[in-house]
Design a protein around this motif. Structure first.
Motif, mmCIF file in Angstrom:
data_model
loop_
_atom_site.group_PDB
_atom_site.id
_atom_site.type_symbol
_atom_site.label_atom_id
_atom_site.label_comp_id
_atom_site.label_asym_id
_atom_site.label_seq_id
_atom_site.Cartn_x
_atom_site.Cartn_y
_atom_site.Cartn_z
ATOM 1 N N GLY A 50 72.809 0.538 70.649
ATOM 2 C CA GLY A 50 71.918 0.879 71.754
ATOM 3 C C GLY A 50 72.557 0.662 73.111
ATOM 4 N N ASP A 51 73.364 -0.395 73.234
ATOM 5 C CA ASP A 51 74.042 -0.691 74.507
ATOM 6 C C ASP A 51 75.375 0.030 74.635
ATOM 7 O OD1 ASP A 51 71.957 -2.345 75.183
ATOM 8 O OD2 ASP A 51 72.955 -4.185 74.508
ATOM 9 N N ARG A 52 75.781 0.761 73.572
ATOM 10 C CA ARG A 52 77.057 1.480 73.547
ATOM 11 C C ARG A 52 78.238 0.522 73.720
ATOM 12 N NH1 ARG A 52 73.632 4.547 71.376
ATOM 13 N NH2 ARG A 52 72.344 5.811 72.742
ATOM 14 N N THR A 53 78.168 -0.616 73.022
ATOM 15 C CA THR A 53 79.205 -1.636 73.115
ATOM 16 C C THR A 53 80.016 -1.622 71.819
ATOM 17 O OG1 THR A 53 77.681 -2.976 74.421
ATOM 18 C CG2 THR A 53 79.693 -4.046 73.641
ATOM 19 N N LEU A 54 81.189 -1.001 71.855
ATOM 20 C CA LEU A 54 81.973 -0.830 70.637
ATOM 21 C C LEU A 54 82.477 -2.145 70.068
ATOM 22 C CD1 LEU A 54 84.056 2.410 71.337
ATOM 23 C CD2 LEU A 54 82.314 2.065 69.580
ATOM 24 N N ALA A 55 82.816 -3.098 70.918
ATOM 25 C CA ALA A 55 83.349 -4.374 70.431
ATOM 26 C C ALA A 55 82.319 -5.092 69.574
ATOM 27 C CB ALA A 55 83.778 -5.248 71.608
ATOM 28 N N PHE A 56 81.080 -5.203 70.073
ATOM 29 C CA PHE A 56 80.041 -5.875 69.297
ATOM 30 C C PHE A 56 79.620 -5.041 68.089
ATOM 31 C CE2 PHE A 56 79.493 -8.207 73.313
ATOM 32 C CZ PHE A 56 79.491 -9.507 72.811
ATOM 33 N N LEU A 57 79.713 -3.722 68.212
ATOM 34 C CA LEU A 57 79.431 -2.872 67.057
ATOM 35 C C LEU A 57 80.427 -3.163 65.943
ATOM 36 C CD1 LEU A 57 77.820 -0.528 65.817
ATOM 37 C CD2 LEU A 57 79.473 1.048 66.851
ATOM 38 N N GLY A 58 81.703 -3.324 66.297
ATOM 39 C CA GLY A 58 82.721 -3.657 65.301
ATOM 40 C C GLY A 58 82.457 -4.988 64.642
ATOM 41 N N ILE A 59 82.032 -5.990 65.418
ATOM 42 C CA ILE A 59 81.722 -7.312 64.856
ATOM 43 C C ILE A 59 80.558 -7.204 63.865
ATOM 44 C CG2 ILE A 59 80.839 -9.613 65.411
ATOM 45 C CD1 ILE A 59 82.371 -9.384 68.070
ATOM 46 N N GLY A 60 79.513 -6.479 64.263
ATOM 47 C CA GLY A 60 78.376 -6.309 63.368
ATOM 48 C C GLY A 60 78.739 -5.582 62.093
ATOM 49 N N LEU A 61 79.562 -4.540 62.212
ATOM 50 C CA LEU A 61 79.962 -3.785 61.025
ATOM 51 C C LEU A 61 80.872 -4.595 60.113
ATOM 52 C CD1 LEU A 61 80.581 -0.267 62.620
ATOM 53 C CD2 LEU A 61 78.738 -0.917 61.055
ATOM 54 N N LEU A 62 81.742 -5.403 60.688
ATOM 55 C CA LEU A 62 82.590 -6.278 59.873
ATOM 56 C C LEU A 62 81.738 -7.252 59.079
ATOM 57 C CD1 LEU A 62 85.419 -7.326 59.083
ATOM 58 C CD2 LEU A 62 85.307 -8.826 61.097
ATOM 59 N N LEU A 63 80.753 -7.845 59.738
ATOM 60 C CA LEU A 63 79.862 -8.793 59.065
ATOM 61 C C LEU A 63 79.042 -8.096 57.987
ATOM 62 C CD1 LEU A 63 78.768 -11.693 58.999
ATOM 63 C CD2 LEU A 63 77.101 -11.018 60.740
ATOM 64 N N ALA A 64 78.558 -6.895 58.293
ATOM 65 C CA ALA A 64 77.769 -6.154 57.303
ATOM 66 C C ALA A 64 78.622 -5.765 56.096
ATOM 67 C CB ALA A 64 77.175 -4.904 57.949
ATOM 68 N N GLY A 65 79.832 -5.286 56.344
ATOM 69 C CA GLY A 65 80.701 -4.910 55.234
ATOM 70 C C GLY A 65 81.039 -6.086 54.343
ATOM 71 N N ALA A 66 81.338 -7.227 54.959
ATOM 72 C CA ALA A 66 81.640 -8.428 54.173
ATOM 73 C C ALA A 66 80.429 -8.868 53.371
ATOM 74 C CB ALA A 66 82.096 -9.550 55.112
ATOM 75 N N GLY A 67 79.232 -8.775 53.988
ATOM 76 C CA GLY A 67 78.034 -9.176 53.275
ATOM 77 C C GLY A 67 77.685 -8.247 52.133
ATOM 78 N N LEU A 68 77.869 -6.958 52.322
ATOM 79 C CA LEU A 68 77.510 -5.988 51.291
ATOM 80 C C LEU A 68 78.490 -5.980 50.128
ATOM 81 C CD1 LEU A 68 76.467 -3.076 53.652
ATOM 82 C CD2 LEU A 68 74.962 -4.226 52.027
ATOM 83 N N ALA A 69 79.740 -6.307 50.387
ATOM 84 C CA ALA A 69 80.769 -6.179 49.361
ATOM 85 C C ALA A 69 80.556 -7.126 48.194
ATOM 86 C CB ALA A 69 82.145 -6.428 49.979
ATOM 87 N N LEU A 70 80.158 -8.367 48.475
ATOM 88 C CA LEU A 70 80.092 -9.356 47.402
ATOM 89 C C LEU A 70 79.006 -9.026 46.377
ATOM 90 C CD1 LEU A 70 80.988 -13.018 47.776
ATOM 91 C CD2 LEU A 70 79.153 -12.396 46.230
ATOM 92 N N PRO A 71 77.760 -8.726 46.782
ATOM 93 C CA PRO A 71 76.780 -8.326 45.755
ATOM 94 C C PRO A 71 77.116 -6.993 45.101
ATOM 95 C CG PRO A 71 75.841 -8.143 47.966
ATOM 96 C CD PRO A 71 77.126 -8.893 48.097
ATOM 97 N N TYR A 72 77.725 -6.074 45.854
ATOM 98 C CA TYR A 72 78.090 -4.781 45.279
ATOM 99 C C TYR A 72 79.131 -4.962 44.172
ATOM 100 C CZ TYR A 72 79.780 0.042 45.025
ATOM 101 O OH TYR A 72 80.139 1.290 44.574
ATOM 102 N N ALA A 73 80.062 -5.887 44.384
ATOM 103 C CA ALA A 73 81.128 -6.100 43.401
ATOM 104 C C ALA A 73 80.709 -7.040 42.282
ATOM 105 C CB ALA A 73 82.368 -6.660 44.105
ATOM 106 N N THR A 74 79.806 -7.960 42.552
ATOM 107 C CA THR A 74 79.491 -9.032 41.604
ATOM 108 C C THR A 74 78.268 -8.747 40.749
ATOM 109 O OG1 THR A 74 80.426 -10.620 43.164
ATOM 110 C CG2 THR A 74 79.056 -11.510 41.405
ATOM 111 N N ALA A 75 77.234 -8.138 41.324
ATOM 112 C CA ALA A 75 75.979 -7.958 40.603
ATOM 113 C C ALA A 75 76.135 -7.201 39.281
ATOM 114 C CB ALA A 75 74.958 -7.255 41.500
ATOM 115 N N PRO A 76 76.936 -6.116 39.213
ATOM 116 C CA PRO A 76 77.074 -5.442 37.911
ATOM 117 C C PRO A 76 77.652 -6.341 36.819
ATOM 118 C CG PRO A 76 77.821 -4.009 39.683
ATOM 119 C CD PRO A 76 77.602 -5.355 40.291
#
Length: 456
Positions: A354-380
């Motif tokens: 919303g603020d068009r801030t790429l640096a914070f967008l990258g931080i949020g996406l890094l955190l989201a990717g790290a969070g999503l990867a573990l259940p995606y890889a482990t749950a099956p």
């Protein structure tokens, strides 16, 4: 060809095919804004470009596993890889939305046969002492393609055109198909009795249920203006659900053993994997639609691919280190923290976009990717570990079907959210899904990590 060389070729060709499948799942996200403009796609058609693939995969993945047991893994894998190549050609030559949707549905059907076929081939192609490493490579290439897909799709769309995503993918998949055709056994498995029967009625009812459920959700947006678009598929979904449960309970060889769905540990783990996919695909899809839009950051496809690179890095790094993290901290606490990371990353992404801030967008996406990867890889793995080994074939099919269906539900529900409130509303839905995932992980037994270690 000597057996060791033949085995290496089977593994290499199968891994190459999974690299293509993984990239196919996410590369299209960076191309969607361009495809929408060139083909004149409406909001519903944009969703179906993604959903056609996911629903076809979900509907056919169990059948693909059963066909691998019945007709031979080599035949099924080769059929899936060749069909995927042809489907890529259909999309690359498509002149309208209808042809794109047909090609995407064919890709989903192809994936439903290629995934169980190649996995079975890889498990049989190497000696027992090397089997775990071979299967790990198969899964690793799938995740590598999935992680790099947005950047690949953005670069090809920007420098060549969105159709070249499918030309390149089809060409590489053809190489994989040739490798499997030259090295894998293409005969039916030897058996003393008659081949296992396939419950065609159960398959058809399950497929109708999945499609009608998604169409019902899409009808919510016009429930007051055109209620029949909601009520008609709702009636079909309800009827198919009742018929499916009623018929499967009384069959000696059902398409789906409903008793598996009553196993709490299996159900929670499968649902956790579905939650992860529910979050991943709509995040990539609607983030690209937002940041490439004129009212957003107005990024080019390749710039959008680069912007999502932190998420890709988080997905790949944590998925590869997931087994070590689970051994060190346990599966339940690790996945609970991962789900909290998704909840925490969602407002960061929404505010940064919303603020068009790429640096914070990258931080949020890094955190989201790290969070999503573990259940995606482990749950099956947790889901498969919860059941006896002799149920591994069907349970694997159910896990994959749940994952694909979770992605389709995510795209559909977040499509409603995006239409109502933009990317901020999408991230609110994803945060809520992360909270649901946290509750699922918290309800898992404390010895889940030991089950996972035993399974591996």
């Amino acid at each position: 060809m000597k057996e060791p060389a033949r085995g290496r070729l089977v593994v290499g060709a199968s891994c190459l095919g999974m690299l293509c499948l993984g990239a196919n799942g996410t590369a299209i996200m960076a191309a969607l804004p361009t495809m929408r403009e060139e083909l004149g796609l409406g909001a519903g058609e944009v969703e179906w470009v993604v959903n056609a693939y996911l629903l076809a995969s979900a509907a056919f993945i169990i059948l693909g596993g059963k066909m691998a047991d019945r007709s031979g893994a080599g035949r099924v894998a080769l059929a899936g890889l060749v069909l995927f190549t042809l489907a890529c050609l259909v999309i690359a030559l498509a002149g309208s939305a209808s042809w794109v949707l047909l090609g995407r549905a064919l890709q989903g059907l192809a994936a439903a046969f290629a995934v169980p076929g190649t996995l079975t081939l890889v498990g049989r192609a190497v000696p027992p002492e090397g089997r775990a490493a071979a299967i790990g490579a198969w899964a690793g290439f799938l995740m590598l393609g999935f992680s790099l897909g947005p950047l690949i799709g953005g670069a090809l769309t920007h420098f060549l055109g969105w159709r070249d995503i499918f030309r390149v993918n089809g060409a590489v998949m053809l190489v994989s198909a040739i490798g499997v055709g030259l090295s894998a056994p293409l005969r039916a498995p030897e058996r003393t009795g008659s081949p296992p029967r396939i419950d065609g009625g159960g398959f058809v009812l399950l497929a109708i249920l999945m499609v009608s459920a998604i169409v019902t959700l899409q009808g919510v947006r016009t429930v007051f203006e055109a209620p029949v678009r909601f009520l008609a598929p709702l009636a079909v979904a309800t009827a198919s659900l009742l018929l499916f449960v009623g018929t499967e309970r009384h069959r000696s060889d059902p398409f789906v053993d409903l008793a598996l769905l009553a196993h709490p540990a299996f159900l929670r783990a499968t649902a956790t994997g579905a939650v992860a996919m529910f979050c991943i695909l709509p995040l990539l899809m609607f983030l690209n639609l937002d940041v490439q839009g004129a009212e957003g950051l107005a990024l080019s496809p390749v710039e959008a691919g680069l912007a999502t690179l932190p998420m890709s890095a988080g997905l790949l790094a944590v998925s590869l280190s997931a087994p070590a993290l689970v051994r060190r901290f346990g599966a339940r606490p690790s996945m609970m923290v991962a789900m909290l990371a998704i909840v925490g990353a969602s407002p960061v992404i929404a505010l940064a976009a919303g603020d068009r801030t790429l640096a914070f967008l990258g931080i949020g996406l890094l955190l989201a990717g790290a969070g999503l990867a573990l259940p995606y890889a482990t749950a099956p793995r947790l889901a498969l570990a919860a059941l006896p080994p002799d149920r591994a074939g069907l349970s694997s099919g159910l896990v994959n079907a749940g994952t694909f269906l979770g992605g389709s539900l995510g795209v559909t529900l977040n499509g409603l959210a995006f239409a109502a409130g933009g990317l901020g509303a999408v991230m609110a839905v994803i945060a809520a899904a992360g909270a649901v995932g946290f509750a699922l992980c918290r309800a898992m037994p404390a010895d889940t990590s030991r089950q996972d270690t035993a399974q591996r």
